[in-house]
Design an enzyme around this catalytic site. Structure first.
Site, mmCIF file in Angstrom:
data_model
loop_
_atom_site.group_PDB
_atom_site.id
_atom_site.type_symbol
_atom_site.label_atom_id
_atom_site.label_comp_id
_atom_site.label_asym_id
_atom_site.label_seq_id
_atom_site.Cartn_x
_atom_site.Cartn_y
_atom_site.Cartn_z
ATOM 1 N N SER A 1 34.645 66.687 112.262
ATOM 2 C CA SER A 1 35.501 65.601 111.807
ATOM 3 C C SER A 1 35.331 64.408 112.720
ATOM 4 O O SER A 1 35.390 64.547 113.942
ATOM 5 C CB SER A 1 36.958 66.025 111.830
ATOM 6 O OG SER A 1 37.264 66.658 110.639
ATOM 7 N N ASP B 1 40.018 58.387 105.740
ATOM 8 C CA ASP B 1 40.390 59.218 106.886
ATOM 9 C C ASP B 1 39.764 58.657 108.174
ATOM 10 O O ASP B 1 38.854 59.245 108.741
ATOM 11 C CB ASP B 1 39.925 60.658 106.626
ATOM 12 C CG ASP B 1 40.636 61.664 107.514
ATOM 13 O OD1 ASP B 1 41.188 61.254 108.547
ATOM 14 O OD2 ASP B 1 40.622 62.865 107.177
ATOM 15 N N HIS C 1 42.962 62.001 110.775
ATOM 16 C CA HIS C 1 43.576 63.286 111.160
ATOM 17 C C HIS C 1 43.214 63.684 112.590
ATOM 18 O O HIS C 1 43.878 64.536 113.169
ATOM 19 C CB HIS C 1 43.293 64.389 110.133
ATOM 20 C CG HIS C 1 41.935 65.008 110.166
ATOM 21 N ND1 HIS C 1 40.912 64.622 109.320
ATOM 22 C CD2 HIS C 1 41.418 65.997 110.929
ATOM 23 C CE1 HIS C 1 39.845 65.361 109.559
ATOM 24 N NE2 HIS C 1 40.120 66.205 110.540
HETATM 25 N N1 ARG Z 1 40.293 69.873 106.094
HETATM 26 C C1 ARG Z 1 40.088 68.923 107.150
HETATM 27 C C2 ARG Z 1 39.788 69.625 108.454
HETATM 28 O O1 ARG Z 1 39.524 70.781 108.463
HETATM 29 C C3 ARG Z 1 41.215 67.952 107.265
HETATM 30 C C4 ARG Z 1 42.517 68.487 107.768
HETATM 31 C C5 ARG Z 1 43.616 67.472 107.938
HETATM 32 N N2 ARG Z 1 44.186 67.044 106.676
HETATM 33 C C6 ARG Z 1 45.188 67.689 106.021
HETATM 34 N N3 ARG Z 1 45.557 67.216 104.871
HETATM 35 N N4 ARG Z 1 45.807 68.736 106.508
HETATM 36 O O2 ARG Z 1 40.216 69.373 109.534
HETATM 37 N N1 GLU Z 2 38.296 68.454 108.800
HETATM 38 C C1 GLU Z 2 37.409 69.196 109.645
HETATM 39 C C2 GLU Z 2 37.593 68.844 111.127
HETATM 40 O O1 GLU Z 2 38.651 68.484 111.552
HETATM 41 C C3 GLU Z 2 36.020 68.996 109.189
HETATM 42 C C4 GLU Z 2 35.870 69.764 107.986
HETATM 43 C C5 GLU Z 2 35.040 70.978 108.163
HETATM 44 O O2 GLU Z 2 35.530 72.027 108.621
HETATM 45 O O3 GLU Z 2 33.864 70.841 107.840
HETATM 46 O O4 GLU Z 2 36.694 69.007 111.932
#
Ligand code: ARG
Ligand code: GLU
Length: 726
Positions: A661, A229, A93
């Site tokens: 991330s 990921d 991502h």
């Molecule tokens: N929750 C993760 C973060 O905060 C991954 C976000 C990307 N993935 C998604 N399915 N939208 O960035």
């Molecule tokens: N998916 C998050 C990012 O893009 C990390 C998840 C979180 O917020 O801990 O940094």
């Protein structure tokens, strides 16, 4: 009772109070520590928890250390160097935007993945950069030196900002690095970062979305997780190993350090360390701020996003073109919708406001033997209370601007046209000649790529309806309010009128407009949707945002004082600064958790779970047949555990947030065991209040990464440049 007895009792009270206070604030594994202070603050604790290396191996400015292999990736992610030929690993991502922009209908790397089979096939990613930290220096005294007693908030701020500029410039002299200074502990300290940014970054490989983003929005922020990921890139430098623009002569960057990769796997309780760039946390907020966040800000934002998501999703389901148009946007809106709703519920469930109040009371008790302090800090909390009371309505206004009105794409798209007309006027007055360039930048190309008129109309009706219900007449931009009045609150009729009579939201009309914008600018400046947009933007930019900024300055000032008081008076707690996008280390362990009464989660997942989810037939759980074939053959190579299970992800107790991330997750010997990519839904409140018993970070097991590269993608040649250890 004699005097000493009294003192003893006081002491005891103090100890008890300190302990309850500490138990509220200091929890095992909490904290995002600055790497250069680990030697002084953390190394003993880390060793007690199993860490086998020295603080200097984590961060050194004289010798190669881990910090030389941890980098900021793009706008807001982390990444790690995994070979001495500049190979880096981050999340799928995090690479998403680059992978998407290298893709086309017949070369869809999101859908099919991409693997360079040699260095020539690596694809340059325009606009992508990778930044390393060369050194971190405390510059607090330089920045705060001109503050005089009695300065107002604004005077303080301007003295600080000008010293920051001076110091940043001085630090750049005589070297090829960039520099920036950031406040820590609400401006009690300032640190200077000297960094090196590389711009020739090339895509090496990425799994298909069905693996990298397996589970889609359904699984986002949720444990158990089954997506790989990750994506891989290579940094290129000039012959002197220095950053340079993209060029075919460039060679793979030779880093000072590269992480060895452990293929041994992890056990529950193993030491884990996350090294990366967490974006923003607010652990030292007062009860007043948490109350506002939990009861007002989060609910408003969640509610508005829920409405927008429902509308987008309905149209996306009906039509594939619309689905592609809105996929990225939807993911972005959905990501924080889900995060905030988890955060809000987590805070409620944990009685966060009461806990903060209790901590504030305990703090007052702790300093109560000193009447001067007692008065000062009682007063401080009263000021906080008053400030948040006054700030609350403004914060709400701001949310209705950003999450409601600006949730309508037309308004966001049209807003930049205002500066376009300003440029045009300059040109017409013979002052500037850059108009044609501005036109391309300011307005979207036609046909619109990520905009569907009918979907946006639905968004507009829905957002205006909530706005009309929730926002006081006196707090609305004048033109918007008159339109609502003229249409007697019938938002459908109002929206029909606006979209039918605007050139900005219709492919054919926009095309015509772009061709004769200069000649007919007066007409397009009186377009009803344009007029409405600028009346909205100007109102909020001029009447609301400056006030918000002023409140934020005042709040920050109080926070600065509170932070100092905590650090001065709570002697036996180690304080870590809130995340601010700078380099941090968090340490913890591989850990499972119990999300609710009667439930327990394991600390890891395997490919069996992926296949199980796939069999449900849910669209987010689609995978390509190739993965299922490899699964049937149980072709797991050396990447499976002793029982032959192929692990995918595991959970840890590391304190992490957005920006983490892509961060390397390391074991006690500093070997890479995984890549950080998410948190559990129940634990998203950790940005405000970390709780070691259920806040978990989610990590992609590096063995699965290697399996995908080697077995799924057939790019095993890449493993040869890595250092794999058992
Ligand atoms: N929750 C993760 C973060 O905060 C991954 C976000 C990307 N993935 C998604 N399915 N939208 O960035
Ligand atoms: N998916 C998050 C990012 O893009 C990390 C998840 C979180 O917020 O801990 O940094």
């Amino acid at each position: 009772m004699n005097l000493s007895g009294l003192n003893e009792k006081k002491m005891k009270n103090k100890i008890i109070i300190t302990i309850t206070f500490l138990s509220l604030l200091a929890k095992a594994d909490e904290g995002m520590w600055m790497p250069q202070l680990i030697a002084a603050l953390n190394i003993n604790d880390m060793k007690k928890n199993g860490f086998k290396l020295t603080a200097e191996q984590i961060y050194s400015i004289n010798k190669a250390s881990m910090k030389d292999a941890v980098a900021i990736f793009g706008g807001g992610c982390s990444s790690e160097v995994i070979s001495f030929n500049g190979l880096i690993l981050t999340n799928h991502h995090c690479g998403y935007a680059s992978i998407a922009s290298l893709s086309s209908v017949d070369k869809d790397y999101l859908k099919d993945g991409y693997w360079a089979m040699n260095q020539k096939e690596e694809l340059f990613c325009p606009g992508l950069s990778v930044t390393f930290i060369k050194r971190i220096d405390d510059v607090t005294s330089d920045i705060l030196k001109d503050l005089k007693p009695g300065f107002s908030d604004i005077q303080k701020d301007s003295a600080i900002q000008s010293n920051i500029k001076i110091r940043e410039t001085k630090a750049k002299e005589g070297n090829s690095y960039q520099t920036f200074i950031r406040p820590f502990f609400y401006g009690n300290e300032y640190y200077l970062f000297t960094v090196e940014t590389f711009k020739d970054i090339r895509l090496v490989g990425a799994p298909p979305e069905s693996i990298g983003k397996f589970g889609g929005e359904t699984d986002n922020w949720v444990w158990p997780r089954h997506n790989a990921d990750f994506s891989m890139f290579r940094i290129y430098a000039n012959k002197e190993n220095k950053p340079t623009e993209h060029n075919n002569e460039n060679v793979p960057y030779k880093p000072a350090y590269s992480f060895p990769i452990s293929t041994k796997g992890v056990e529950k309780g193993d030491f884990t360390m996350v090294y990366g760039f967490p974006g923003r946390t607010q652990e030292y907020l007062t009860s007043y701020a948490v109350e506002l966040l939990m009861n007002d800000q989060d609910p408003v934002r969640v509610n508005l996003r829920e409405k927008r998501l429902a509308i987008m999703s309905e149209d996306m389901k009906k039509n594939d073109t619309i689905r592609l148009m809105y996929a990225n946007r939807y993911a972005g809106v959905a990501n924080y919708y889900k995060k905030w709703s988890g955060e809000m519920q987590g805070l409620k469930k944990s009685n966060a406001v009461e806990k903060k109040q209790e901590a504030e009371q305990n703090f007052l008790k702790l300093i109560s033997s000193d009447p001067v302090k007692k008065e000062k800090y009682t007063n401080l909390f009263a000021q906080f209370k008053k400030l948040y009371q006054d700030y609350k309505p403004l914060s709400r206004e701001y949310d209705y601007y950003t999450e409601c009105l600006m949730g309508v794409d037309a308004f966001r798209m049209i807003a930049p046209a205002q500066s376009l007309f300003a440029e045009l006027k300059k040109k017409q007055n013979g002052k500037e000649n850059k108009f044609d360039i501005r036109l391309k930048d300011a307005l979207p190309a036609v046909p619109f790529k990520n905009f569907n008129k009918e979907t946006d109309k639905k968004l507009c009706v829905a957002m205006l309806e909530v706005y009309n219900k929730e926002v006081d007449k006196a707090l609305r931009p004048f033109y918007l309010d008159s339109l609502i009045t003229a249409y007697k609150g019938n938002m459908q009729a109002l929206t029909d009128f606006l979209y039918a009579n605007s050139s900005y939201v219709d492919n054919d009309k926009a095309k015509k407009m772009y061709a004769d914008l200069e000649k007919n600018s007066a007409v397009y400046e009186h377009d009803p949707l344009y007029l409405l947009t600028i009346s909205i933007v100007n109102y909020y930019q001029k009447a609301v945002i400056p006030q918000i900024s002023y409140f934020e300055l005042q709040i920050n000032d109080l926070e600065k004082e509170y932070m100092k008081a905590l650090r001065d008076n709570v002697k036996d707690k180690k304080f870590y600064p809130d995340a601010n996008g700078t380099m941090r280390v968090s340490f913890g362990k591989v850990a499972d958790y119990a999300p609710r009464d009667g439930m327990e989660y394991l600390h890891y997942t395997t490919i069996d779970g992926l296949v199980e989810k796939n069999r449900s037939g849910i669209r987010d759980y689609y995978v390509k047949p190739r993965l299922l074939e490899l699964y049937e053959k149980k072709d797991f190579g050396p990447y499976a555990d002793k029982e032959g299970k192929l692990h995918i992800a595991f959970t840890g107790s590391n304190h992490t947030t957005g920006g983490n991330s892509g961060s390397p997750v390391l074991n006690a010997k500093g070997e890479l065991i995984g890549t950080n990519f998410d948190r559990n839904w129940e634990g998203t409140m950790s940005d405000i209040m970390y709780n070691g018993s259920f806040c978990r970070n989610i990590i992609l097991d590096v063995r699965f990464t290697l399996w995908v590269i080697d077995k799924y993608a057939g790019a095993g040649y890449l493993l040869k440049e890595m250092k794999l250890v058992q």
